[in-house]
Design a protein around this motif. Sequence first.
Motif, PDB file in Angstrom:
ATOM      1  N   ARG A   1     -13.257  15.487 -26.577  1.00  0.00           N
ATOM      2  CA  ARG A   1     -12.373  15.075 -27.667  1.00  0.00           C
ATOM      3  C   ARG A   1     -12.914  15.465 -29.031  1.00  0.00           C
ATOM      4  O   ARG A   1     -12.157  15.806 -29.939  1.00  0.00           O
ATOM      5  CB  ARG A   1     -12.177  13.565 -27.604  1.00  0.00           C
ATOM      6  CG  ARG A   1     -11.175  13.074 -28.608  1.00  0.00           C
ATOM      7  CD  ARG A   1     -10.862  11.617 -28.394  1.00  0.00           C
ATOM      8  NE  ARG A   1      -9.913  11.175 -29.396  1.00  0.00           N
ATOM      9  CZ  ARG A   1      -9.662   9.939 -29.667  1.00  0.00           C
ATOM     10  NH1 ARG A   1     -10.281   8.985 -28.996  1.00  0.00           N
ATOM     11  NH2 ARG A   1      -8.800   9.611 -30.590  1.00  0.00           N
ATOM     12  N   PHE A   2     -14.216  15.416 -29.219  1.00  0.00           N
ATOM     13  CA  PHE A   2     -14.826  15.648 -30.526  1.00  0.00           C
ATOM     14  C   PHE A   2     -15.693  16.902 -30.520  1.00  0.00           C
ATOM     15  O   PHE A   2     -16.844  16.851 -30.909  1.00  0.00           O
ATOM     16  CB  PHE A   2     -15.667  14.439 -30.939  1.00  0.00           C
ATOM     17  CG  PHE A   2     -14.884  13.181 -31.063  1.00  0.00           C
ATOM     18  CD1 PHE A   2     -14.013  12.991 -32.111  1.00  0.00           C
ATOM     19  CD2 PHE A   2     -15.005  12.181 -30.111  1.00  0.00           C
ATOM     20  CE1 PHE A   2     -13.279  11.824 -32.229  1.00  0.00           C
ATOM     21  CE2 PHE A   2     -14.281  11.012 -30.221  1.00  0.00           C
ATOM     22  CZ  PHE A   2     -13.411  10.842 -31.279  1.00  0.00           C
ATOM     23  N   ARG A   3     -15.140  18.010 -30.134  1.00  0.00           N
ATOM     24  CA  ARG A   3     -15.940  19.236 -30.141  1.00  0.00           C
ATOM     25  C   ARG A   3     -15.733  19.986 -31.454  1.00  0.00           C
ATOM     26  O   ARG A   3     -14.774  19.769 -32.181  1.00  0.00           O
ATOM     27  CB  ARG A   3     -15.635  20.098 -28.940  1.00  0.00           C
ATOM     28  CG  ARG A   3     -14.220  20.511 -28.790  1.00  0.00           C
ATOM     29  CD  ARG A   3     -14.050  21.295 -27.488  1.00  0.00           C
ATOM     30  NE  ARG A   3     -12.695  21.765 -27.385  1.00  0.00           N
ATOM     31  CZ  ARG A   3     -11.751  21.179 -26.688  1.00  0.00           C
ATOM     32  NH1 ARG A   3     -12.037  20.108 -25.999  1.00  0.00           N
ATOM     33  NH2 ARG A   3     -10.537  21.665 -26.651  1.00  0.00           N
ATOM     34  N   ARG A   4     -16.662  20.865 -31.756  1.00  0.00           N
ATOM     35  CA  ARG A   4     -16.698  21.578 -33.030  1.00  0.00           C
ATOM     36  C   ARG A   4     -15.426  22.405 -33.266  1.00  0.00           C
ATOM     37  O   ARG A   4     -14.904  22.453 -34.374  1.00  0.00           O
ATOM     38  CB  ARG A   4     -17.940  22.470 -33.063  1.00  0.00           C
ATOM     39  CG  ARG A   4     -18.026  23.397 -34.259  1.00  0.00           C
ATOM     40  CD  ARG A   4     -18.202  22.683 -35.553  1.00  0.00           C
ATOM     41  NE  ARG A   4     -19.527  22.121 -35.628  1.00  0.00           N
ATOM     42  CZ  ARG A   4     -19.955  21.381 -36.637  1.00  0.00           C
ATOM     43  NH1 ARG A   4     -19.152  21.131 -37.642  1.00  0.00           N
ATOM     44  NH2 ARG A   4     -21.152  20.893 -36.653  1.00  0.00           N
ATOM     45  N   TYR A   5     -14.919  23.053 -32.235  1.00  0.00           N
ATOM     46  CA  TYR A   5     -13.733  23.898 -32.392  1.00  0.00           C
ATOM     47  C   TYR A   5     -12.533  23.087 -32.892  1.00  0.00           C
ATOM     48  O   TYR A   5     -11.825  23.518 -33.787  1.00  0.00           O
ATOM     49  CB  TYR A   5     -13.396  24.593 -31.070  1.00  0.00           C
ATOM     50  CG  TYR A   5     -12.090  25.342 -31.114  1.00  0.00           C
ATOM     51  CD1 TYR A   5     -11.994  26.559 -31.787  1.00  0.00           C
ATOM     52  CD2 TYR A   5     -10.953  24.829 -30.516  1.00  0.00           C
ATOM     53  CE1 TYR A   5     -10.793  27.242 -31.852  1.00  0.00           C
ATOM     54  CE2 TYR A   5      -9.746  25.505 -30.573  1.00  0.00           C
ATOM     55  CZ  TYR A   5      -9.674  26.710 -31.238  1.00  0.00           C
ATOM     56  OH  TYR A   5      -8.485  27.381 -31.302  1.00  0.00           O
ATOM     57  N   ARG A   6     -12.328  21.908 -32.320  1.00  0.00           N
ATOM     58  CA  ARG A   6     -11.194  21.077 -32.739  1.00  0.00           C
ATOM     59  C   ARG A   6     -11.352  20.626 -34.186  1.00  0.00           C
ATOM     60  O   ARG A   6     -10.383  20.552 -34.941  1.00  0.00           O
ATOM     61  CB  ARG A   6     -11.054  19.871 -31.818  1.00  0.00           C
ATOM     62  CG  ARG A   6     -10.605  20.288 -30.419  1.00  0.00           C
ATOM     63  CD  ARG A   6     -10.387  19.134 -29.551  1.00  0.00           C
ATOM     64  NE  ARG A   6      -9.086  18.544 -29.885  1.00  0.00           N
ATOM     65  CZ  ARG A   6      -8.559  17.530 -29.254  1.00  0.00           C
ATOM     66  NH1 ARG A   6      -9.204  16.971 -28.271  1.00  0.00           N
ATOM     67  NH2 ARG A   6      -7.392  17.049 -29.600  1.00  0.00           N
ATOM     68  N   GLU A   7     -12.588  20.340 -34.589  1.00  0.00           N
ATOM     69  CA  GLU A   7     -12.840  19.958 -35.974  1.00  0.00           C
ATOM     70  C   GLU A   7     -12.503  21.110 -36.923  1.00  0.00           C
ATOM     71  O   GLU A   7     -11.868  20.906 -37.968  1.00  0.00           O
ATOM     72  CB  GLU A   7     -14.300  19.563 -36.143  1.00  0.00           C
ATOM     73  CG  GLU A   7     -14.663  19.190 -37.562  1.00  0.00           C
ATOM     74  CD  GLU A   7     -16.140  18.876 -37.718  1.00  0.00           C
ATOM     75  OE1 GLU A   7     -16.556  18.675 -38.866  1.00  0.00           O
ATOM     76  OE2 GLU A   7     -16.867  18.850 -36.716  1.00  0.00           O
ATOM     77  N   GLU A   8     -12.906  22.315 -36.553  1.00  0.00           N
ATOM     78  CA  GLU A   8     -12.622  23.476 -37.397  1.00  0.00           C
ATOM     79  C   GLU A   8     -11.119  23.718 -37.532  1.00  0.00           C
ATOM     80  O   GLU A   8     -10.631  24.049 -38.610  1.00  0.00           O
ATOM     81  CB  GLU A   8     -13.311  24.713 -36.836  1.00  0.00           C
ATOM     82  CG  GLU A   8     -14.819  24.663 -36.976  1.00  0.00           C
ATOM     83  CD  GLU A   8     -15.510  25.785 -36.235  1.00  0.00           C
ATOM     84  OE1 GLU A   8     -14.826  26.582 -35.551  1.00  0.00           O
ATOM     85  OE2 GLU A   8     -16.741  25.873 -36.343  1.00  0.00           O
TER      86      GLU A   8
END
Length: 75
Positions: free
Chosen positions: A42-49
Amino acid sequence: MGKTYTMVGGCNLIGFIALPAGASVGAIGLVTVGLGAIKKARFRRYREEVILRDYQSGIPLPQRIQRQLKAKYFG
């Protein structure tokens, strides 16, 4: 956070396999590994970007993220 849950759950599972401690330790290990995997997905770097890029282009933040923002983060 997800990495910590996964590591702790893995240690519990190893302890369950190595020591005859009972099924409760193995069940706790499975639960914590599962929680860690869910958090990492749910909280991976790609989704944040992607969310930050969308926000910079004018798309509002998702409601689940807006609810988690506090005033102290902006002061």
